[in-house]
Design a protein around this motif. Structure first.
Motif, PDB file in Angstrom:
ATOM      1  N   GLN A 131      -9.121 -40.975   4.794  1.00 33.11           N
ATOM      2  CA  GLN A 131      -9.387 -39.973   5.827  1.00 33.11           C
ATOM      3  C   GLN A 131      -8.348 -40.050   6.939  1.00 33.11           C
ATOM      4  O   GLN A 131      -7.887 -39.022   7.448  1.00 33.11           O
ATOM      5  CB  GLN A 131     -10.785 -40.165   6.407  1.00 33.11           C
ATOM      6  CG  GLN A 131     -11.881 -39.783   5.445  1.00 33.11           C
ATOM      7  CD  GLN A 131     -11.793 -38.323   5.035  1.00 33.11           C
ATOM      8  OE1 GLN A 131     -11.512 -38.018   3.882  1.00 33.11           O
ATOM      9  NE2 GLN A 131     -12.005 -37.434   5.959  1.00 33.11           N
ATOM     10  N   LEU A 132      -7.971 -41.265   7.336  1.00 38.77           N
ATOM     11  CA  LEU A 132      -6.960 -41.431   8.373  1.00 38.77           C
ATOM     12  C   LEU A 132      -5.623 -40.854   7.923  1.00 38.77           C
ATOM     13  O   LEU A 132      -4.924 -40.210   8.707  1.00 38.77           O
ATOM     14  CB  LEU A 132      -6.805 -42.910   8.725  1.00 38.77           C
ATOM     15  CG  LEU A 132      -5.778 -43.241   9.797  1.00 38.77           C
ATOM     16  CD1 LEU A 132      -6.190 -42.626  11.130  1.00 38.77           C
ATOM     17  CD2 LEU A 132      -5.605 -44.737   9.922  1.00 38.77           C
ATOM     18  N   SER A 133      -5.263 -41.055   6.664  1.00 38.52           N
ATOM     19  CA  SER A 133      -3.993 -40.521   6.173  1.00 38.52           C
ATOM     20  C   SER A 133      -4.000 -38.993   6.152  1.00 38.52           C
ATOM     21  O   SER A 133      -2.966 -38.360   6.403  1.00 38.52           O
ATOM     22  CB  SER A 133      -3.674 -41.080   4.792  1.00 38.52           C
ATOM     23  OG  SER A 133      -4.608 -40.611   3.851  1.00 38.52           O
ATOM     24  N   VAL A 134      -5.151 -38.381   5.880  1.00 38.04           N
ATOM     25  CA  VAL A 134      -5.243 -36.918   5.912  1.00 38.04           C
ATOM     26  C   VAL A 134      -5.005 -36.410   7.335  1.00 38.04           C
ATOM     27  O   VAL A 134      -4.243 -35.464   7.557  1.00 38.04           O
ATOM     28  CB  VAL A 134      -6.607 -36.443   5.368  1.00 38.04           C
ATOM     29  CG1 VAL A 134      -6.838 -34.979   5.669  1.00 38.04           C
ATOM     30  CG2 VAL A 134      -6.693 -36.694   3.883  1.00 38.04           C
ATOM     31  N   VAL A 135      -5.617 -37.052   8.303  1.00 43.38           N
ATOM     32  CA  VAL A 135      -5.464 -36.622   9.697  1.00 43.38           C
ATOM     33  C   VAL A 135      -4.024 -36.812  10.165  1.00 43.38           C
ATOM     34  O   VAL A 135      -3.445 -35.927  10.813  1.00 43.38           O
ATOM     35  CB  VAL A 135      -6.445 -37.390  10.603  1.00 43.38           C
ATOM     36  CG1 VAL A 135      -6.179 -37.122  12.066  1.00 43.38           C
ATOM     37  CG2 VAL A 135      -7.880 -37.030  10.240  1.00 43.38           C
ATOM     38  N   VAL A 136      -3.420 -37.937   9.832  1.00 41.74           N
ATOM     39  CA  VAL A 136      -2.025 -38.179  10.227  1.00 41.74           C
ATOM     40  C   VAL A 136      -1.107 -37.168   9.551  1.00 41.74           C
ATOM     41  O   VAL A 136      -0.172 -36.644  10.176  1.00 41.74           O
ATOM     42  CB  VAL A 136      -1.621 -39.632   9.890  1.00 41.74           C
ATOM     43  CG1 VAL A 136      -0.126 -39.841  10.041  1.00 41.74           C
ATOM     44  CG2 VAL A 136      -2.377 -40.599  10.777  1.00 41.74           C
ATOM     45  N   ALA A 137      -1.368 -36.848   8.298  1.00 39.71           N
ATOM     46  CA  ALA A 137      -0.538 -35.864   7.588  1.00 39.71           C
ATOM     47  C   ALA A 137      -0.646 -34.487   8.217  1.00 39.71           C
ATOM     48  O   ALA A 137       0.359 -33.756   8.301  1.00 39.71           O
ATOM     49  CB  ALA A 137      -0.944 -35.802   6.122  1.00 39.71           C
ATOM     50  N   ILE A 138      -1.827 -34.108   8.678  1.00 41.12           N
ATOM     51  CA  ILE A 138      -1.990 -32.809   9.344  1.00 41.12           C
ATOM     52  C   ILE A 138      -1.185 -32.765  10.633  1.00 41.12           C
ATOM     53  O   ILE A 138      -0.497 -31.777  10.921  1.00 41.12           O
ATOM     54  CB  ILE A 138      -3.478 -32.526   9.607  1.00 41.12           C
ATOM     55  CG1 ILE A 138      -4.200 -32.252   8.290  1.00 41.12           C
ATOM     56  CG2 ILE A 138      -3.663 -31.361  10.565  1.00 41.12           C
ATOM     57  CD1 ILE A 138      -5.708 -32.182   8.419  1.00 41.12           C
ATOM     58  N   VAL A 139      -1.233 -33.831  11.410  1.00 47.69           N
ATOM     59  CA  VAL A 139      -0.477 -33.881  12.668  1.00 47.69           C
ATOM     60  C   VAL A 139       1.024 -33.821  12.400  1.00 47.69           C
ATOM     61  O   VAL A 139       1.762 -33.086  13.067  1.00 47.69           O
ATOM     62  CB  VAL A 139      -0.854 -35.142  13.472  1.00 47.69           C
ATOM     63  CG1 VAL A 139       0.076 -35.340  14.649  1.00 47.69           C
ATOM     64  CG2 VAL A 139      -2.293 -35.063  13.938  1.00 47.69           C
ATOM     65  N   ALA A 148       6.361 -26.823  13.739  1.00 43.38           N
ATOM     66  CA  ALA A 148       6.810 -26.398  15.063  1.00 43.38           C
ATOM     67  C   ALA A 148       8.304 -26.648  15.238  1.00 43.38           C
ATOM     68  O   ALA A 148       9.028 -25.814  15.774  1.00 43.38           O
ATOM     69  CB  ALA A 148       6.014 -27.129  16.147  1.00 43.38           C
ATOM     70  N   LEU A 149       8.775 -27.793  14.766  1.00 43.49           N
ATOM     71  CA  LEU A 149      10.197 -28.120  14.862  1.00 43.49           C
ATOM     72  C   LEU A 149      11.043 -27.134  14.065  1.00 43.49           C
ATOM     73  O   LEU A 149      12.068 -26.642  14.549  1.00 43.49           O
ATOM     74  CB  LEU A 149      10.430 -29.546  14.356  1.00 43.49           C
ATOM     75  CG  LEU A 149      11.873 -30.016  14.309  1.00 43.49           C
ATOM     76  CD1 LEU A 149      12.352 -30.310  15.717  1.00 43.49           C
ATOM     77  CD2 LEU A 149      12.006 -31.228  13.425  1.00 43.49           C
ATOM     78  N   ILE A 150      10.602 -26.829  12.858  1.00 45.24           N
ATOM     79  CA  ILE A 150      11.366 -25.928  11.997  1.00 45.24           C
ATOM     80  C   ILE A 150      11.408 -24.517  12.577  1.00 45.24           C
ATOM     81  O   ILE A 150      12.461 -23.879  12.611  1.00 45.24           O
ATOM     82  CB  ILE A 150      10.780 -25.920  10.569  1.00 45.24           C
ATOM     83  CG1 ILE A 150      11.093 -27.252   9.880  1.00 45.24           C
ATOM     84  CG2 ILE A 150      11.337 -24.772   9.737  1.00 45.24           C
ATOM     85  CD1 ILE A 150      10.381 -27.441   8.565  1.00 45.24           C
ATOM     86  N   THR A 151      10.278 -24.026  13.039  1.00 47.56           N
ATOM     87  CA  THR A 151      10.251 -22.643  13.520  1.00 47.56           C
ATOM     88  C   THR A 151      10.910 -22.491  14.887  1.00 47.56           C
ATOM     89  O   THR A 151      11.602 -21.509  15.127  1.00 47.56           O
ATOM     90  CB  THR A 151       8.813 -22.110  13.588  1.00 47.56           C
ATOM     91  OG1 THR A 151       8.017 -22.976  14.386  1.00 47.56           O
ATOM     92  CG2 THR A 151       8.222 -21.961  12.224  1.00 47.56           C
ATOM     93  N   LEU A 152      10.714 -23.453  15.773  1.00 48.33           N
ATOM     94  CA  LEU A 152      11.244 -23.310  17.130  1.00 48.33           C
ATOM     95  C   LEU A 152      12.712 -23.687  17.251  1.00 48.33           C
ATOM     96  O   LEU A 152      13.485 -22.996  17.908  1.00 48.33           O
ATOM     97  CB  LEU A 152      10.413 -24.142  18.107  1.00 48.33           C
ATOM     98  CG  LEU A 152       8.956 -23.709  18.261  1.00 48.33           C
ATOM     99  CD1 LEU A 152       8.227 -24.670  19.184  1.00 48.33           C
ATOM    100  CD2 LEU A 152       8.861 -22.287  18.783  1.00 48.33           C
ATOM    101  N   HIS A 153      13.101 -24.789  16.626  1.00 46.71           N
ATOM    102  CA  HIS A 153      14.457 -25.289  16.840  1.00 46.71           C
ATOM    103  C   HIS A 153      15.450 -24.858  15.773  1.00 46.71           C
ATOM    104  O   HIS A 153      16.630 -24.688  16.056  1.00 46.71           O
ATOM    105  CB  HIS A 153      14.438 -26.816  16.942  1.00 46.71           C
ATOM    106  CG  HIS A 153      13.687 -27.313  18.133  1.00 46.71           C
ATOM    107  ND1 HIS A 153      14.095 -27.094  19.419  1.00 46.71           N
ATOM    108  CD2 HIS A 153      12.526 -27.998  18.222  1.00 46.71           C
ATOM    109  CE1 HIS A 153      13.235 -27.626  20.260  1.00 46.71           C
ATOM    110  NE2 HIS A 153      12.259 -28.189  19.554  1.00 46.71           N
ATOM    111  N   LEU A 154      14.993 -24.686  14.541  1.00 45.83           N
ATOM    112  CA  LEU A 154      15.918 -24.286  13.483  1.00 45.83           C
ATOM    113  C   LEU A 154      15.927 -22.784  13.259  1.00 45.83           C
ATOM    114  O   LEU A 154      16.780 -22.266  12.561  1.00 45.83           O
ATOM    115  CB  LEU A 154      15.580 -25.007  12.181  1.00 45.83           C
ATOM    116  CG  LEU A 154      15.714 -26.530  12.220  1.00 45.83           C
ATOM    117  CD1 LEU A 154      15.345 -27.129  10.881  1.00 45.83           C
ATOM    118  CD2 LEU A 154      17.119 -26.938  12.611  1.00 45.83           C
ATOM    119  N   GLY A 155      14.942 -22.094  13.799  1.00 45.50           N
ATOM    120  CA  GLY A 155      14.910 -20.647  13.715  1.00 45.50           C
ATOM    121  C   GLY A 155      14.519 -20.089  12.364  1.00 45.50           C
ATOM    122  O   GLY A 155      14.798 -18.921  12.081  1.00 45.50           O
ATOM    123  N   LEU A 156      13.891 -20.873  11.504  1.00 44.74           N
ATOM    124  CA  LEU A 156      13.446 -20.353  10.219  1.00 44.74           C
ATOM    125  C   LEU A 156      12.227 -19.464  10.413  1.00 44.74           C
ATOM    126  O   LEU A 156      11.444 -19.649  11.318  1.00 44.74           O
ATOM    127  CB  LEU A 156      13.101 -21.485   9.250  1.00 44.74           C
ATOM    128  CG  LEU A 156      14.276 -22.309   8.758  1.00 44.74           C
ATOM    129  CD1 LEU A 156      13.787 -23.427   7.853  1.00 44.74           C
ATOM    130  CD2 LEU A 156      15.270 -21.451   8.009  1.00 44.74           C
TER     131      LEU A 156
END
Length: 92
Positions: free
Chosen positions: A37-45, A52-60
């Motif tokens: 369960q902890l790994s699922v939560v960490v993977a979601i984060v 967010a990084l891909i869409t905001l900084h790389l412009g994809l």
């Protein structure tokens, strides 16, 4: 797309701890279930942060970011036959 992705995530969230509970020893069963369960939560984060990084900084485009998990899901589906049968199933 979002519905299918959500259904797949829901099934994986149930199937992984269930499988781990079947193959784990009695002493480690609780710890493995909690870690799953902890790994699922960490993977979601991590996934939200990467999106967010891909869409905001790389412009994809956001549709590309939304469609990328389909490749991971297809790989998991292709590798599914390689999983061994559960020990409890083989004993009965």
């Amino acid at each position: 797309s979002r519905f299918i992705s959500g259904g797949g995530c829901g099934m994986a969230t149930v199937a992984a701890p269930l499988y781990l509970g079947e193959i784990a020893t009695t002493e480690t069963r609780g710890a493995l279930g909690s870690l799953a369960q902890l790994s699922v939560v960490v993977a979601i984060v991590v996934a939200q942060g990467l999106a967010a990084l891909i869409t905001l900084h790389l412009g994809l485009h956001w549709r590309l970011v939304l469609g990328l998990p389909a490749f991971i899901g297809a790989a998991q589906l292709a590798l599914l036959p390689l999983l061994p049968e559960t020990p409890r199933y083989l004993l009965s």
